[in-house]
Every structure is written in C-alpha cells, then in structure tokens.
Scaffold this motif. Structure first.
Motif, PDB file in Angstrom:
ATOM      1  N   UNK A   1      19.847  52.620   0.927  1.00  0.00           N
ATOM      2  CA  UNK A   1      20.280  53.800   1.665  1.00  0.00           C
ATOM      3  C   UNK A   1      20.202  55.015   0.746  1.00  0.00           C
ATOM      4  N   UNK A   2      20.242  56.235   1.306  1.00  0.00           N
ATOM      5  CA  UNK A   2      20.260  57.445   0.467  1.00  0.00           C
ATOM      6  C   UNK A   2      21.451  57.454  -0.493  1.00  0.00           C
ATOM      7  N   UNK A   3      22.601  56.952  -0.034  1.00  0.00           N
ATOM      8  CA  UNK A   3      23.762  56.895  -0.921  1.00  0.00           C
ATOM      9  C   UNK A   3      23.536  55.982  -2.101  1.00  0.00           C
ATOM     10  N   UNK A   4      22.910  54.797  -1.854  1.00  0.00           N
ATOM     11  CA  UNK A   4      22.596  53.860  -2.951  1.00  0.00           C
ATOM     12  C   UNK A   4      21.638  54.508  -3.945  1.00  0.00           C
ATOM     13  N   UNK A   5      20.680  55.276  -3.439  1.00  0.00           N
ATOM     14  CA  UNK A   5      19.724  55.929  -4.338  1.00  0.00           C
ATOM     15  C   UNK A   5      20.411  56.999  -5.191  1.00  0.00           C
ATOM     16  N   UNK A   6      21.291  57.770  -4.609  1.00  0.00           N
ATOM     17  CA  UNK A   6      22.020  58.783  -5.372  1.00  0.00           C
ATOM     18  C   UNK A   6      22.849  58.128  -6.473  1.00  0.00           C
ATOM     19  N   UNK A   7      23.475  57.007  -6.139  1.00  0.00           N
ATOM     20  CA  UNK A   7      24.265  56.296  -7.137  1.00  0.00           C
ATOM     21  C   UNK A   7      23.376  55.773  -8.252  1.00  0.00           C
ATOM     22  N   UNK A   8      22.236  55.181  -7.894  1.00  0.00           N
ATOM     23  CA  UNK A   8      21.324  54.671  -8.918  1.00  0.00           C
ATOM     24  C   UNK A   8      20.844  55.786  -9.831  1.00  0.00           C
ATOM     25  N   UNK A   9      20.434  56.916  -9.258  1.00  0.00           N
ATOM     26  CA  UNK A   9      19.929  58.023 -10.069  1.00  0.00           C
ATOM     27  C   UNK A   9      21.017  58.577 -10.990  1.00  0.00           C
ATOM     28  N   UNK A  10      22.261  58.586 -10.512  1.00  0.00           N
ATOM     29  CA  UNK A  10      23.373  59.054 -11.354  1.00  0.00           C
ATOM     30  C   UNK A  10      23.573  58.105 -12.538  1.00  0.00           C
ATOM     31  N   UNK A  11      23.467  56.804 -12.289  1.00  0.00           N
ATOM     32  CA  UNK A  11      23.594  55.822 -13.368  1.00  0.00           C
ATOM     33  C   UNK A  11      22.506  56.046 -14.410  1.00  0.00           C
ATOM     34  N   UNK A  12      21.272  56.268 -13.959  1.00  0.00           N
ATOM     35  CA  UNK A  12      20.168  56.494 -14.893  1.00  0.00           C
ATOM     36  C   UNK A  12      20.375  57.765 -15.712  1.00  0.00           C
ATOM     37  N   UNK A  13      20.893  58.801 -15.099  1.00  0.00           N
ATOM     38  CA  UNK A  13      21.171  60.038 -15.831  1.00  0.00           C
ATOM     39  C   UNK A  13      22.255  59.825 -16.879  1.00  0.00           C
ATOM     40  N   UNK A  14      23.307  59.126 -16.505  1.00  0.00           N
ATOM     41  CA  UNK A  14      24.410  58.875 -17.444  1.00  0.00           C
ATOM     42  C   UNK A  14      23.974  57.976 -18.593  1.00  0.00           C
ATOM     43  N   UNK A  15      23.064  57.036 -18.299  1.00  0.00           N
ATOM     44  CA  UNK A  15      22.666  56.064 -19.312  1.00  0.00           C
ATOM     45  C   UNK A  15      21.951  56.698 -20.501  1.00  0.00           C
TER      46      UNK A  15
END
Length: 534
Positions: free
Chosen positions: A379-393
């Motif tokens: 879902x779009x929400x799952x993608x936003x969460x994934x992208x946030x994780x990648x940015x934080x990492x």
C-alpha cells in the motif's frame, strides 16, 4: 520461469540402457531418487558414501540451462565439502561477505556476514549452478554404487507399506522398478508431486523480476549490491552479483503487470542494462523472468516417498534460501535414511526429517515473505514507511535492522526431540540444535586441520583431553582435542566453551546433539539413542 536464451557451455550425457529394462520382474533398489539437480545429486552422493546403493532418474540428458542458482552459503559449502566438491566450488566461485544497500543513488549502509576469522569456508560463494551440477556429476562418476539414468522419465508410481513401484519411460520404451524409498528432488514442477496429487500451500506474490547474466570486463567489487529505486531503473529495485568468468547477474524488478515475453526481448533487456552500465560493453548470456513464491508441501514425508528441495518447498530468490535449504535437506535426510536401511535405527527416524526440515522451511518462508513485503510494499502507507526506514538507516544503526533486501541464508536451527537438553551451562557460539562451528586445529605433524573435515561420517564424540580416553559406546567415533588434534589457536576452546573433560556429541550431519562437562557413558548412550530416534 521463462528462459529466453543462453550462451554458455552445456554439458550433455548420453542415454544408456540399464539391466533393469531387460528384467522379467521389476528390480528392487534401496533408494531411488528422481531429479539430478544439486539436491538429488548431493543426496545420492551422501547415501552412496554411507554404503547405500542409489539409482538416480532424470528426464533430461544435460545440465547447463542458465545459471539459475547462484549464491551458496558457508553452511552449504561445508555440506558440499562432505560430499567431495566443497573445495572445487569455493575455488571456482567468487567469494564474498560484504553487502551494500542503496536508496536512489546513495549508499545507505554495508554489512559483513562473516566478520570473524577461523573458518575454512567463506560466508558466501557465487557460482553458476551448472558448474555445481558438473562437479556433482563428476563426483557421482567416482562412486561405484550410485548410477544416474539420463532420459529416464517417471510416468507413474504406486506405494504400499514396503516400497514404491515406479513406472519409467525411456527412448527405448517403458519399464518398472521398485524402491524401498523414493526421494523426489525433481524441482518446483515436480512430476512426483503431481502424480501423487499433492498441492503446495502458501502464497504467490504479485511481482516479477527480470534476471540477466551478462559477460563483461568490470572492476566492480565482489560484494552484493542492492538498490531501492535507483535512478537507472525507474524507481524499482535492482540487485547485482559477480560470478566467475566475468559474468554478472542483474535482477530488475519489473512489476506484476509486465509481459514476460515482451520484457525478455533482447532489445528491451539491453535497454535496461544500458541505463545501468552507462555505456560499458557487455554480452548478454541468459535472460529469464520469475515471480516470488513462498510455498511448501503440507508434509515432506508421505509413507515411502520423501520430498526434498524445490519439490518440497519454494521461497523467493532474494536471501539465497532455495538451493542452500535444498542442500540442507539432502544432508539431513541421507544419514537418517542410511541408518534405517541398514537396520541401525527405527523407521520412525525418517519422521524427524519431516519435522526438522518443515521447521527450517517455515523459517525460510517467513524470512522470504518479510523480504518480499519490504521489497514490494502492499500500500502507499507501507511504501512511505519503507522509504522512511531507508532514509533513517543512512545515519542510525537501529533502522538498519529494519531494512530487508533479502535476509541472507543461515544454517537451520532445530528444536528437535533428537537433541538432549543441556544439564549444565555452556557459553560460546556452539549451540545445541545448530551445526557445529568449524575451527582450525593442528595435527601431530604441525599441519592445520579443519575440525569439520576431521569428523567421521557417523556420530562423533569430541572430547577435551583430561587423562584417560573415554570408553565410547559402539556407533560413535572418538576425536580427542589435545591428543588427536591440538587447539593451538584457542578458537575451538572459545567457540565451544571447552573445559578439560568436556564432551560434545555430533550427529552425522555435524549438528550438536548433546554436550556434557564430563564424560559419563550412560548419559552418552542415552543421548546417542535419542539422536537415533530410538
């Protein structure tokens, strides 16, 4: 999987008529294996080395249909070493242990899969599957009690409480044979599974990946490189691995709606690769499309028919869990079946294969499902969460544990009735229910010897020298550290939390089944009986 072309060597084998085809009644064999891929070949060799005659049936007469399987883990290499091809695979393959993760055009972080020294085998080796199959076939040819029958296609089977009758078709017509036990290692589209009406249980994910092997001169490092949404691939994921012979594997995420026939046209494949390689010259060697599937049989043992490898379970390619888990199936099964066929263990021991390898398959499926969910947000929400994780990492180590570009395969852990629970506390990296960790040792002549190479094919009791050698029960080989071999580096002592007099019972597949701070024959006999399923 739809393959479109290949430009590498193919190894062909001729059909030969067997004596079974001229027999008046079906000839009986202790073990018949269907499928001469890596799992079937490894199982056949392991059984053959244990004195069990094996007939291996395959409907093809060649190997080399694309590189397919690619990454072989440290544990897989250790198992391949026990069947006589581990050193060849490690020498020919490209060793690696570092992975790099990218988001867009920025490196997020890198990881090291084997930071400590003192292991014979590397963390991973990349090698085209046709090389592995070639080495295994050559190993089979050196065994008098293992026979591969090429162009022998299974067309029917029936079993009773004593064996399996197999109908086989050949270029010279059909014949039948009987197996005490039949092992189905005939891949994801298993004929045996279809004939028995067994359905996979699990999930097929709605995404597709295009994979291509390209031959090129490049100074890219021998590391696993994974990109989330790189600029050269329209915001979808890409993976790059180095193989021998200047061959590189590229995986492109192409989406569920992509047409495989259109995507595998050479012009379209080259357009993707050209954008990634930025004008670097290359030759296109092999192209295919695959979907993610995380499924398995409800059981792996159906009376006298046993399933292994892709015939038993399927996982997504990211994480290198397919071939590696299949080779682990072979190693888990062979010693158990050999003991049963020799009358040295009850037939119920085969049930532990079902339990242990289903346990391992479920772990692999769980990891693969999580990887796929991260790679392909639902879902779009799952993608936003994934992208946030990648940015934080990029800055915070805690977020890196959440990034999932395919959790790389590790050896299976068994919570098994075959293991004797610890009565005393042990530290170190050796764990009950895990394969024994390797360690460098030294023999009497001062030569380095690897622990796993020193183990017997039977049960082994590792004993730390402490006076007189223990009187071990029949069926166990004794290896004394401090007498037979020296722990000059101290690595063994550290990994096993070893103290004088301590002993460790290892199964024939090198799994730690029991350990005690001092030798007690009664306790060791009980642990041996338990590990044999008695």
């Amino acid at each position: 999987m739809s393959e479109t072309r290949q430009r590498h060597a193919i190894y062909s084998f001729g059909y030969r008529r067997s004596a079974d085809q001229d027999a008046a009644v079906p000839v009986r064999h202790p073990a018949v294996i269907v499928g001469a891929g890596p799992v079937g070949l490894a199982t056949a060799i392991d059984l053959g080395q244990r004195g069990i005659p094996v007939v291996l049936l395959d409907d093809a007469d060649r190997i080399g249909e694309g590189s397919r399987g690619l990454c072989y883990s440290k544990r897989c290499l250790e198992i391949l070493d026990t069947v006589g091809v581990g050193e060849e695979v490690a020498a020919k393959g490209v060793s690696w242990k570092v992975g790099k993760v990218y988001f867009h055009d920025h490196e997020v972080y890198e990881f090291d899969l084997l930071p400590e020294p003192g292991h014979k085998m590397p963390a991973f080796v990349n090698l085209q599957q046709y090389y592995l199959e070639k080495y295994l076939v050559e190993r089979v040819d050196r065994l008098d009690n293992v026979t591969v029958r090429w162009r022998n296609r299974v067309t029917g089977l029936a079993q009773d409480g004593h064996g399996v009758t197999v109908e086989v078709d050949t270029p010279e017509g059909p014949y039948r044979l009987v197996a005490d036990w039949l092992i189905a290692a005939d891949g994801a589209n298993s004929t045996v599974r279809r004939l028995m009406g067994i359905a996979f249980v699990g999930e097929t994910f709605k995404d597709q990946f295009l994979i291509a092997d390209i031959r090129m001169e490049a100074d890219f490092p021998a590391v696993r490189r994974f990109w989330f949404e790189p600029p050269f691939h329209n915001g979808q994921s890409t993976l790059l691995h180095k193989q021998p012979d200047n061959v590189w594997r590229v995986d492109f995420q192409i989406g569920w709606d992509a047409d495989p026939e259109e995507e595998t046209k050479e012009a379209n494949v080259r357009a993707r690769i050209d954008r990634m390689m930025e004008g670097r010259p290359y030759e296109l060697e092999w192209v295919s499309v695959y979907t993610f599937q995380c499924r398995r049989n409800e059981r792996f043992v159906y009376d006298r028919v046993i399933f292994a490898g892709d015939a038993a379970h399927q996982v997504s390619p990211f994480g290198a869990r397919g071939a590696n888990s299949g080779i682990e199936d072979a190693h888990n099964l062979a010693w158990k079946l050999a003991l049963v066929l020799k009358g040295e263990a009850p037939q119920t021991l085969i049930g532990s294969y079902d339990l242990e390898r289903i346990q391992a398959a479920d772990v692999n499926i769980r990891h693969s499902t999580r990887s796929t969910d991260f790679l392909v947000p639902k879902s779009p929400g799952d993608k936003h969460l994934r992208d946030a994780v990648l940015q934080l990492a990029r800055k915070y180590p805690f977020a890196r544990r959440m990034v999932n570009s395919g959790r790389l395969h590790t050896a299976a852990h068994y919570d098994s009735a075959l293991s004797t629970p610890d009565e005393e506390k042990f530290g170190g990296s050796a764990r009950l229910g895990d394969p024994a960790p390797d360690a460098p040792l030294v023999d009497a002549a001062g030569n380095e010897v690897w622990l796993l190479n020193a183990l017997s094919r039977d049960f082994t009791l590792l004993h730390l020298a402490n006076g007189a050698a223990p009187n071990v029960p029949e069926g166990i080989s004794l290896l004394t550290i401090g007498t037979d071999l020296k722990d000059a580096s101290g690595v063994f002592t550290q990994r096993y939390d070893a103290t004088p007099g301590a002993c460790y019972l290892l199964r024939p597949d090198q799994y730690l089944a029991a350990r005690f701070r001092s030798f007690d024959r009664t306790r060791v006999e009980s642990a041996l009986a338990r590990a044999r399923g008695e």
